[in-house]
Design an enzyme around this catalytic site. Structure first.
Site, short mmCIF file in Angstrom:
data_model
loop_
_atom_site.label_atom_id
_atom_site.label_comp_id
_atom_site.label_asym_id
_atom_site.label_seq_id
_atom_site.Cartn_x
_atom_site.Cartn_y
_atom_site.Cartn_z
N SER A 53 44.26 55.28 2.56
CA SER A 53 43.85 53.88 2.51
C SER A 53 43.20 53.59 1.18
O SER A 53 42.41 54.39 0.66
CB SER A 53 42.88 53.57 3.65
OG SER A 53 42.38 52.25 3.48
N GLU A 54 43.48 52.41 0.63
CA GLU A 54 42.88 51.98 -0.64
C GLU A 54 41.36 51.87 -0.55
O GLU A 54 40.69 51.82 -1.58
CB GLU A 54 43.41 50.61 -1.09
CG GLU A 54 44.89 50.46 -1.19
CD GLU A 54 45.46 49.88 0.09
OE1 GLU A 54 45.46 50.60 1.11
OE2 GLU A 54 45.93 48.74 0.08
N SER A 55 40.84 51.81 0.67
CA SER A 55 39.39 51.74 0.79
C SER A 55 38.73 53.04 0.35
O SER A 55 37.50 53.09 0.19
CB SER A 55 38.99 51.40 2.23
OG SER A 55 39.48 52.40 3.11
N GLY A 56 39.53 54.11 0.17
CA GLY A 56 38.99 55.35 -0.36
C GLY A 56 38.88 56.46 0.65
O GLY A 56 37.89 57.19 0.67
#
Lengths: 228, 244
Positions: A53-56
């Protein structure tokens, strides 16, 4: 001219089910918001994926119960995740280095339009006049394989598969498979073109053609969408 | 004299942010990693004509993005509605829901705020580059799209790439979990997000943290943002890890 559909269109869960058949054991997968998110409910038995996920976070697991939400554990859609063994956390620069660096095997994205060459438009609706690009452009150019999961027609009934995108592009020539509620197309060949490989139950190539605003070739082995 | 970057109040921490400054606002879009107390202090300070850069321009209020149910979100709207923002640089500036517009979108429609949309990976890499002394870089992201309009392009291995420039700020407002008084910072979970790159790319980096400890209490193996990048730290005190 509007021709009535020959049979009902598939619902969103069935589109997601069909996309999930593309998952291979061990794939690193990034799912977009909307129908793509549903794909995680239909991962075939014996297939383990690492969700990015791009949220990390890598190896994100299921959503948390509302009451257990931890503000420091979200997915890219802002939903709270459960903590699961084997997660790793990283900052945004690294999250996108993973994407552009070719470390994501597969991304599933929604679309406003896809062209016959596999150009993708999914971030800007001209009627709104402002849009969120988020990580869509990075994923579209960086993932090894881009699958679009979407409804075949927009709310006005117009085909979302087009010969040329009229909405602003997310990336050129990036889509390799399109799964809709009436058909599955591969985007293939040196000149990149659409190849109809599967149709929804009750549909045939002519019926798909009547709702598709782009030319396509029909596979000799055209078959009904298989879910198992 | 022992180094001590601790500032006792949020008000003092932001007191020198002038009109016209460029300010990074950390986090991803939800409650985690977003410096709400610093943002409230900047609202109270009232500096005008600011350029703010970050992942969003306030998406928590309209949709509850990344906020615990039942809690009223705080986001960039407090600055927008106070008339402090001249320009936004973001990848996800507006609400994901067309029917629930954020304060920024309403101001944008009125022509009050300028917008630069940047792909998320390019945005954070522009910050990372600024902090690392790289003036510009080529990326395949955005090639052939409206967001590359007017930018230099060049082909590498047959792939068209876009020249993107480093993005600096006068101030970075970030949020960590734990800091020591030297300015070493750790984050929790997905709240690293933009904070790590922003910390290195601003002239003055100010971090709001849940807790400030003595040097040595943070395991050096676990420092995410080393003290070199941090100028001021402020503890959230009683608010601790809470969302607001």
């Amino acid at each position: 001219m509007t021709i009535p559909d020959p049979a009902s269109r598939l619902d969103r869960e069935v589109i997601a089910m069909r996309v999930a058949r593309e998952f291979r054991d061990g794939d690193v997968v990034n799912l977009g918001i909307g129908i793509p998110t549903l794909c995680s409910d239909f991962v075939p038995p014996g297939v383990q994926l690492l969700y990015h996920s791009e949220s990390g976070v890598l190896n994100c697991g299921p959503l948390a119960d509302e009451a257990d939400g931890d503000i420091d554990l979200i997915n890219a859609g802002g939903q709270f995740l459960q903590a699961v063994p084997g997660m790793s956390f990283f900052d945004s620069a690294e999250a996108f280095a993973m994407i552009r660096g070719g470390h994501i095997d597969l991304t599933v994205l929604g679309a406003l339009q896809v062209s016959a060459r596999g150009d993708l438009a999914n971030w800007f609706l001209p009627s709104r006049g402002v849009g969120n690009v988020g990580g869509a452009m990075d994923l579209a150019v960086g993932a090894k394989r881009v699958i679009v999961a979407m409804e075949h027609s927009d709310r006005e009934g117009d085909s979302k598969i087009v010969s040329e995108c009229t909405f602003p592009l997310t990336a050129m020539r990036c889509v390799s498979l399109i799964v809709t509620d009436v058909a599955v197309f591969e985007v293939t060949g040196r000149n990149r073109g659409l190849w109809l490989i599967e149709v929804a139950p009750g549909w045939d190539a002519d019926a798909v053609g009547s709702v598709t605003a782009a030319d396509f070739a029909v596979s000799d082995e055209l078959k009904e969408i298989e879910l198992l | 004299m022992p180094i001590d970057k601790t500032v006792p109040t949020f008000e003092e921490a932001v007191a020198d942010i002038p009109d016209g400054a460029t300010v990074f606002i950390g986090g991803f879009g939800g409650a985690g990693g977003m410096p709400h107390r610093l943002m409230l202090a900047l609202r109270d300070l009232g500096s005008k004509s600011l350029t703010i850069a970050g992942n969003t321009a306030g998406i928590a209020v309209p949709t509850g993005f990344g906020w615990p149910a039942g809690e009223e979100p705080i986001d960039h709207a407090i600055l927008v509605e106070n008339g402090q923002i001249a320009k936004v640089i973001a990848s996800f500036p507006v609400s994901g829901s067309v029917s629930r517009k954020n304060a920024f979108e309403l101001a944008f429609e009125r022509g009050e705020i300028e917008l630069e949309v940047v792909p998320q990976g390019t945005l954070v890499e522009r910050m990372r580059a600024a902090g690392a002394g790289i003036p510009a870089f080529y990326t395949p992201t955005g090639a052939g799209t409206d967001l590359a309009a007017g930018k230099e392009t060049r082909e590498f291995d047959g792939i068209e790439c876009v020249l993107e420039t480093a993005l600096r700020a006068d101030f970075a407002l970030i949020r960590g979990a734990v800091a020591d008084r030297l300015g070493n910072i750790t984050y929790s979970g997905t709240s690293r997000s933009f904070n790590v790159a922003m910390a290195a790319a601003a002239e003055i980096t100010i971090s709001e943290v849940d807790e400030i400890v003595e040097p040595g209490e943070i395991d050096p193996e676990r420092v995410d943002t080393p003290a070199i990048y941090v100028d001021r730290v402020v503890a959230r005190g009683a608010q601790g890890k809470g969302s607001r």
